[in-house]
Structures are given as structure tokens and as C-alpha cells.
Write an enzyme that holds these catalytic residues in place. Sequence first.
Site, short mmCIF file in Angstrom:
data_model
loop_
_atom_site.label_atom_id
_atom_site.label_comp_id
_atom_site.label_asym_id
_atom_site.label_seq_id
_atom_site.Cartn_x
_atom_site.Cartn_y
_atom_site.Cartn_z
N GLY A 117 -1.77 -7.90 0.91
CA GLY A 117 -1.27 -8.35 -0.12
C GLY A 117 -0.14 -9.90 0.84
N THR A 139 3.74 -1.78 6.20
CA THR A 139 3.59 -0.79 4.78
C THR A 139 3.62 0.61 4.96
OG1 THR A 139 1.08 -0.41 3.10
CG2 THR A 139 1.21 -0.76 5.07
N ASP A 141 2.71 2.17 2.66
CA ASP A 141 1.34 2.53 2.38
C ASP A 141 0.19 3.45 3.09
OD1 ASP A 141 2.44 2.25 -0.33
OD2 ASP A 141 1.91 0.31 -0.45
N GLU A 236 1.61 8.66 -5.76
CA GLU A 236 1.67 7.88 -7.35
C GLU A 236 0.44 7.51 -8.11
OE1 GLU A 236 4.46 4.54 -6.46
OE2 GLU A 236 2.67 3.73 -5.03
N GLN A 285 11.82 6.59 0.03
CA GLN A 285 10.75 6.21 1.23
C GLN A 285 11.08 4.77 1.75
OE1 GLN A 285 7.05 8.04 -0.45
NE2 GLN A 285 8.50 7.35 -2.17
O1 F6P Z 1 3.75 -1.62 -1.55
C1 F6P Z 1 4.80 -0.18 -1.17
C2 F6P Z 1 4.57 -0.45 -2.34
O2 F6P Z 1 6.44 1.03 -1.74
C3 F6P Z 1 4.28 1.28 -2.98
O3 F6P Z 1 3.77 2.43 -2.35
C4 F6P Z 1 4.71 1.46 -4.47
O4 F6P Z 1 3.96 1.67 -5.62
C5 F6P Z 1 5.47 -0.39 -4.55
O5 F6P Z 1 5.88 -1.07 -3.37
C6 F6P Z 1 6.18 -0.25 -5.32
O6 F6P Z 1 6.97 -2.16 -5.53
P1 F6P Z 1 8.21 -2.87 -5.97
O7 F6P Z 1 9.05 -2.64 -4.93
O8 F6P Z 1 7.97 -3.69 -6.70
O9 F6P Z 1 8.55 -1.13 -7.07
#
Ligand code: F6P
Length: 361
Positions: A117, A139, A141, A236, A285
Site C-alpha cells: 500500500g 510487512t 502479513d 483475522e 505481533q
Molecule cells: O498490515 C499489517 C497489519 O498489522 C495487519 O495485519 C492488520 O490487519 C493491520 O495492519 C492493523 O492495522 P492498524 O495498526 O492500523 O490497526
Amino acid sequence: MIKKIGILTSGGDCGGLNAAIRSIFFRAKNKYNMTVFGIKNGTTGFLQRPIDYVELTSETFSGYLLKQGGTFLGTTNKASTINSVDQNGKLIDQAQMIIDGYNQLKLDGLIIIGGDGSMQILQDLAKKGNLDIVAIPKTIDNDVGATEGSIGFDTAVQVATQALDNLHSTAVSHSRSMILEVMGRDAGHIALSSGIAGGADIILLPEIKYSIEGIINKLNKMKKNNLKHSLVVVAEAVKKENGKKVIHEYKDGQKRLGGIGEYIANEIMLKTDIECRVTALGHVQRGAAPTHNDRILASAFGVYAVDLLQQKKFDRMVAWKDRKVVDVPIADAISTYKNVERNDALVETALSLGIYIGDIN
Ligand code: F6P
């Protein structure tokens, strides 16, 4: 000649970011005698007047930064950094403000450490404003394409695996089914890897269709074999059986995934006499101290990214391939989203271990 460079971290933080910044600084300083500016809070730093940045020096890294989670430069995970409106609803051209910020600092290049992104946003800005950028993938992810590894994933998997280890003992003590909800956005990599490493009985991924019936069959089979406890990992972005994602909406309008673990637990408890408990691991995490793998990957990426700038090879992302650091066009990384595929070796591994991962054979 590249004399002055900037670094920014963008998107969700993760383990290994400080290690990457440190490595960029020492390569830039020691090999090329460059000046290095750390832009604060992602692109937000460029929007401030005066611009919010720090000049990095050897002293910046004299403490424990290498070992610390997060990013000492700060970051932002809001798309609204670019698309913002003023009080009267008028669109603010923040893109131009960021470009102006880059030019005001007279940077010869910018290293962005971000996910797909952030890379998309920065690439658009670079095209619009002729900014010279190089990207480093990070990331938890692990969904950035064109690289076999991204900073932060290993640490997130380590945290989730440790959580499963801890849940295992309490699952046994209480003869319960312990459900661990992990992050990963639309990719199931954290769930799959930690589930295998942590000895899960059931792993639910956004990419593979499951059924409550399938889950219950697995748990009943375990019961028949006198196994009264179990570990379930759920990513999630796994949907409910009706096909809907579970999303939490915050007061400021931001939406985030979260809550599917509770849904799975309730379904199991409604249809069996198995007692369930849910742990949503969340940002634990992201904030953990980086594993050695993430520190090493980040350090290697940092060095290579500076070399790319020095060679004026812009619009490239560093990547890990066949035990080497290589570089690819940023566009390749953005266009080849990498989630779990049915023919991944780890899917076959999970199946062979008797783990229920959905209604597949
Ligand atoms: O992209 C990383 C991530 O940790 C995802 O796994 C999660 O859905 C999202 O970001 C959470 O975002 P934020 O830190 O804005 O709550």
C-alpha cells in the site's frame, strides 16, 4: 552525485525497522559519505512546516535500537495522509505538499520502508513529483509480491508461535479448545506458519474455505482418540460461514479486521460441549523485539537499497531471492500480491500433519 538521502517508514510498524534504518545509515555514511535524514512519521513528516525530520548520526544508533521493535522514526497507517479534506470539505493537495517537502530538503533520493500500500502511494508521488525512490519491503502479513521475504514476518510468526506454546499448556490443564486469532490482513501466512510451528490442530485461512461442520468433525475425532484439548489458529480475515468478514469500526471511521475468533468459538460451543477460550493476539505481533532473521534481512536490505540509490537505479524494490538480495521494479511488487495458495508447500505440510485447514483433501 547522490549526497543527501532521506529514509521513511510507512504503514504498520513491525520488528526489524530500526535494524533497516541503522544499516542504511552506516552504508550511506561509511561507504559514500552521504548525509542521511530520517523523515518522521512516514509521509506526515513531509507535510509539516518546518518539515519534521532528524539528521542521523552514529550516536543515533549507539543504544539498543537494533534490538527494539517498532520504528524510532514513527510511521502512519492512514490512507488519509494523501487524501484529506479541510473543514469546508475542500480537497487538500497533500501530495504536492509532500513533494514540496522532499524538494525543500534538497534530497537526492528517498528510501521508503513499507508494504504494498505504501509503495503504491509513494510510487504515485514519485511519478507526480519526479522523486527518486527505492523501496524496502516490510510487512508482518508477508503479502508483498516479487520477494521471498519481507521485514517483520518472521518476528510476527515467532510471537504467534510463542503464544500457541503458552496456550497449549493451559488447553491441556482445562481440556479446552484454545482459539488464537492472528493478524495478516487478507493473507493467511502468519496463521499457516505459526500454526504448523506451534502444533495447531486447526488452521483457518482467508484463502481456503472451511465449514463449522468440518471443524467440529475434527474436534470430535480428536475426542474419540481421547484428545480433549485443542489449538485453533484463525487468521483475522477469515469470513463467517455466511461469507461476511468480521470488522471493527472505530469512532473516527477507520475499519479494521478483528473478532472472527469469537465467532468460531461461539459456533463450536453452540454445537458441542467443548469449552473454548479466545486470544486475539493483535499488535503484540507487531511490537515485539525483532528475531535474528528479521534483523539480518533488514540489515542486508538496507545496504543494498543505499547501493541502488548510489547507482541511480530508482523506482526499484530490494527483494530476497534464492538466498540473495536482488532488485525488482516496484511495479512488480505491487502487482503480484502474494497470499497463500493451495499448492504451497506449507499447505501440503499442514495437511500431512493431520491439521484441519478447510474442506480440502
Ligand atoms: O498490515 C499489517 C497489519 O498489522 C495487519 O495485519 C492488520 O490487519 C493491520 O495492519 C492493523 O492495522 P492498524 O495498526 O492500523 O490497526
